[in-house]
Design an enzyme around this catalytic site. Sequence first.
Site, PDB file in Angstrom:
ATOM      1  N   LYS A 171     -74.175 -20.870 -19.678  1.00 15.07           N
ATOM      2  CA  LYS A 171     -75.112 -20.920 -18.553  1.00 15.07           C
ATOM      3  C   LYS A 171     -76.402 -21.626 -18.925  1.00 15.07           C
ATOM      4  CE  LYS A 171     -76.598 -19.106 -14.494  1.00 15.07           C
ATOM      5  NZ  LYS A 171     -75.964 -19.940 -13.488  1.00 15.07           N
ATOM      6  N   HIS A 186     -65.422 -49.578  -2.272  1.00 17.96           N
ATOM      7  CA  HIS A 186     -65.779 -50.495  -3.362  1.00 17.96           C
ATOM      8  C   HIS A 186     -65.061 -50.147  -4.662  1.00 17.96           C
ATOM      9  CE1 HIS A 186     -68.706 -52.419  -0.815  1.00 17.96           C
ATOM     10  NE2 HIS A 186     -69.151 -51.216  -0.464  1.00 17.96           N
ATOM     11  N   CYS A 208     -75.525 -19.613 -26.814  1.00 15.26           N
ATOM     12  CA  CYS A 208     -75.440 -18.485 -27.733  1.00 15.26           C
ATOM     13  C   CYS A 208     -76.415 -17.412 -27.261  1.00 15.26           C
ATOM     14  CB  CYS A 208     -75.783 -18.818 -29.182  1.00 15.26           C
ATOM     15  SG  CYS A 208     -74.680 -20.010 -29.929  1.00 15.26           S
ATOM     16  N   GLU A 233     -66.055 -27.431 -12.691  1.00  7.03           N
ATOM     17  CA  GLU A 233     -66.436 -26.520 -13.770  1.00  7.03           C
ATOM     18  C   GLU A 233     -65.702 -25.195 -13.734  1.00  7.03           C
ATOM     19  OE1 GLU A 233     -70.634 -25.726 -14.110  1.00  7.03           O
ATOM     20  OE2 GLU A 233     -70.884 -25.492 -11.972  1.00  7.03           O
ATOM     21  N   ARG A 260     -73.944 -16.849 -21.927  1.00  3.78           N
ATOM     22  CA  ARG A 260     -74.560 -17.903 -22.727  1.00  3.78           C
ATOM     23  C   ARG A 260     -73.569 -18.576 -23.675  1.00  3.78           C
ATOM     24  NH1 ARG A 260     -80.085 -17.435 -22.552  1.00  3.78           N
ATOM     25  NH2 ARG A 260     -80.289 -18.694 -24.432  1.00  3.78           N
ATOM     26  N   ASN A 277     -79.529 -18.786 -32.363  1.00  2.00           N
ATOM     27  CA  ASN A 277     -79.238 -19.568 -31.162  1.00  2.00           C
ATOM     28  C   ASN A 277     -80.014 -20.861 -31.300  1.00  2.00           C
ATOM     29  OD1 ASN A 277     -78.918 -20.580 -28.541  1.00  2.00           O
ATOM     30  ND2 ASN A 277     -80.687 -19.443 -27.790  1.00  2.00           N
ATOM     31  N   GLY A 278     -79.291 -21.991 -31.305  1.00  5.78           N
ATOM     32  CA  GLY A 278     -79.986 -23.273 -31.410  1.00  5.78           C
ATOM     33  C   GLY A 278     -79.240 -24.199 -32.344  1.00  5.78           C
ATOM     34  N   LYS A 314     -68.903 -28.082  -8.761  1.00  2.00           N
ATOM     35  CA  LYS A 314     -68.473 -26.671  -8.700  1.00  2.00           C
ATOM     36  C   LYS A 314     -66.973 -26.579  -8.951  1.00  2.00           C
ATOM     37  CE  LYS A 314     -71.396 -25.114  -9.116  1.00  2.00           C
ATOM     38  NZ  LYS A 314     -72.782 -25.405  -9.201  1.00  2.00           N
ATOM     39  N   GLU A 350     -72.362 -31.921  -5.706  1.00  2.00           N
ATOM     40  CA  GLU A 350     -72.404 -30.505  -6.089  1.00  2.00           C
ATOM     41  C   GLU A 350     -71.044 -29.840  -5.829  1.00  2.00           C
ATOM     42  OE1 GLU A 350     -74.202 -28.772  -7.866  1.00  2.00           O
ATOM     43  OE2 GLU A 350     -73.919 -26.699  -7.269  1.00  2.00           O
ATOM     44  N   TRP A 386     -71.659 -20.035 -28.503  1.00  2.00           N
ATOM     45  CA  TRP A 386     -71.168 -21.271 -27.887  1.00  2.00           C
ATOM     46  C   TRP A 386     -71.177 -22.287 -29.012  1.00  2.00           C
ATOM     47  CZ3 TRP A 386     -72.807 -26.325 -26.959  1.00  2.00           C
ATOM     48  CH2 TRP A 386     -72.056 -27.022 -26.001  1.00  2.00           C
TER      49      TRP A 386
HETATM   50  O1  M6R Z   1     -80.817 -24.033 -16.188  1.00  2.00           O
HETATM   51  P1  M6R Z   1     -80.696 -25.410 -15.659  1.00  2.00           P
HETATM   52  O2  M6R Z   1     -80.869 -25.486 -14.177  1.00  2.00           O
HETATM   53  O3  M6R Z   1     -81.611 -26.383 -16.332  1.00  2.00           O
HETATM   54  O4  M6R Z   1     -79.223 -25.866 -15.993  1.00  2.00           O
HETATM   55  C1  M6R Z   1     -78.807 -27.168 -15.764  1.00  2.00           C
HETATM   56  C2  M6R Z   1     -77.314 -27.283 -15.864  1.00  2.00           C
HETATM   57  O5  M6R Z   1     -76.885 -26.942 -17.144  1.00  2.00           O
HETATM   58  C3  M6R Z   1     -76.611 -26.398 -14.839  1.00  2.00           C
HETATM   59  O6  M6R Z   1     -77.023 -26.681 -13.545  1.00  2.00           O
HETATM   60  C4  M6R Z   1     -75.084 -26.586 -14.933  1.00  2.00           C
HETATM   61  O7  M6R Z   1     -74.736 -27.860 -14.482  1.00  2.00           O
HETATM   62  C5  M6R Z   1     -74.380 -25.488 -14.152  1.00  2.00           C
HETATM   63  N1  M6R Z   1     -73.242 -25.027 -14.885  1.00  2.00           N
HETATM   64  C6  M6R Z   1     -73.939 -25.913 -12.810  1.00  2.00           C
HETATM   65  O8  M6R Z   1     -73.198 -24.962 -12.138  1.00  2.00           O
END
Ligand code: M6R
Length: 629
Positions: free
Chosen positions: A624, A525, A2, A509, A27, A100-101, A506, A502, A74
């Site tokens: 984010k 396995h 948020c 997401e 956010r 926010n929270g 990517k 990673e 969010w």
């Molecule tokens: O701000 P942070 O690095 O703590 O965030 C951690 C994860 O939320 C963040 O890396 C998330 O997995 C991203 N969307 C990855 O692209």
Amino acid sequence: MCGIVGYIGTKEASGILLEGLRKLEYRGYDSAGIATVLEGEIHCVRAKGKLHNLEEKLVGETNPARLGIAHTRWATHGKPEEYNAHPHMDMAKRIAVIQNGIIENYRELREELKSRGCEFRSDTDTEVIPHLIAEELSKAEQVAEEPLIEAVRQVVRKLRGAFAIAVICADYPDELIVARQQAPVVLGFGEGEFYCASDTPALIPYTRAILNLENGELARMTPLGVEIYSFGGQRLKKAPRTLDVNPVMVEKQGFKHYMLKEIYEQPGVVRSCLEAYVNSAWTSADHKNSPIRFDLPQSWYRNLQHVQIVACGTSWHAGLVGKYLLEQLADVPTTIHYASEFRYAPAPLVPHTLTIGVTQSGETADTLAALEMEKARRDNKSEEFEARLLGITNRPESSLGQLVSNIIDTHAGIEIGVAATKTFVAQLMAFYALAIDIAFHRQTIAAQQIEALLTGLSQLPAQIELILESQERYIEELAHDFAETQDFIFLGRGINFPIALEGALKLKEISYIHAEGYPAGEMKHGPIALLDAKVPVVAIAMPGPVFEKVLSNAQEARARDARLIGVTPMDEQDAADTFDTLIPVPHIDEILSPILTVIPLQLLAYHIAARRGLDVDQPRNLAKSVTVE
Ligand code: M6R
């Protein structure tokens, strides 16, 4: 998650607030809303979905209000529907609140309010706040000099959880009240105008004079200035600082998406990290001074027995590379933990432990909580168990910066795309420098090896540029083949296993394609059962101790008809014979290769998502900055 933004001053608030929401939409984007104080009334407009839906509702409206708040959501409590969108109001519609929270005790507060005749219009946790403020305001008006902030102060003391709120009231048209408890909020200072926001990008177009509100603090903002108080009611003296950011950094600069722009910024990010971290005058003849300028307390290097890393998501993947580097170069046993797991099931205390929290935003609730917990459980212990906390973040001014006194700044510039790219590469740079620094102090590798590593690191920017220049078009074409693909497997071994994870994250997401990252040797396995001609396998094969092993693992996938894509150096004949499709990267020492091998995987995910017509920068269900548990 948020985004909140608020304005009080001499200009029309609505334009500033909408522009602020645009900058904070990363956010959360389940709904958006705005409330202003206009002609003695609260004027509130909300819309489900992305910000443009709210903007459409506001087309043709003139709103001269000089005070307002706005929110991009969010969803946590309550579906992403308009009736759950912020701002929320009290029964009389005189008070509007954005949050926010999460208010953890909202159920009991809601029941209490209902028993006193309060009617709720949403399913959110936030709605208890305006109702409570309305109750407290009528009491504060009898006794307090500044009733609105006093009412908010009474209410925040009743709330449990992590929250940042902004409050306006139609009866106090010259006041904006802001409060913070474990969720970020920054105040901006202009000439006769003041701002608040969840993050600095919303403020950068207007002011560089900012102040981070700290936990347990409230601000009363009027056109005349800002007063800060503790939740206990004590007036606090605080001065703004100047933020050093170029506004250009938060624009797309001609790229179709922020993510692509941020991928292209990576050579510059690596250069910035090298400039900040490495003493370029250092030579292997210098046995006294570390080549790395981190300035960590000398006592930390002595008797270092254990490093533990806590992080989430992509930052966890960077930590996994860090574990490899710290163990292989600095010879320190290193454990890595998902912060969300660690905070409720911490590993037993090991003496002389360095705990590293990795978070690009510096606001991830689980990572902050894991570090707080670690700090608390080491409090009052003997010296060997004392807390040594280090943060690796792209936002030193964040909550992490307030919690941890030693910070490595990753110098990547603000990242807007929800999928982390340049901040990941910057986190890797931080871990290379840290591992070299600790290795130097512990004398675990020869000075010549350090020199070779530094030379290798200095060549990375040009090598990333080469990949971008030579491969982006090709990967864009390749992405056409996968627009309809449903599953992907990514394989890597050793230091490139985290890169396989990673690459899979990517793709998941931003393209919504199911993808799994595996250590290549583990395929047989179980997961190999998934393979057939419809499942592409991307394998990272860099010359080094496991090169041939990865090629053999790739052959095993090929025998199951999988299409094989290899991320591998140019001119490696064995690799060329193994893979159906090659994405070449420059030759490099395997230990440095993650910074190169991740680039094609970022581009592949980006182009597949773009090909599928998806919203690359704001993928569904994500935000984010994950500021809730
Ligand atoms: O701000 P942070 O690095 O703590 O965030 C951690 C994860 O939320 C963040 O890396 C998330 O997995 C991203 N969307 C990855 O692209």
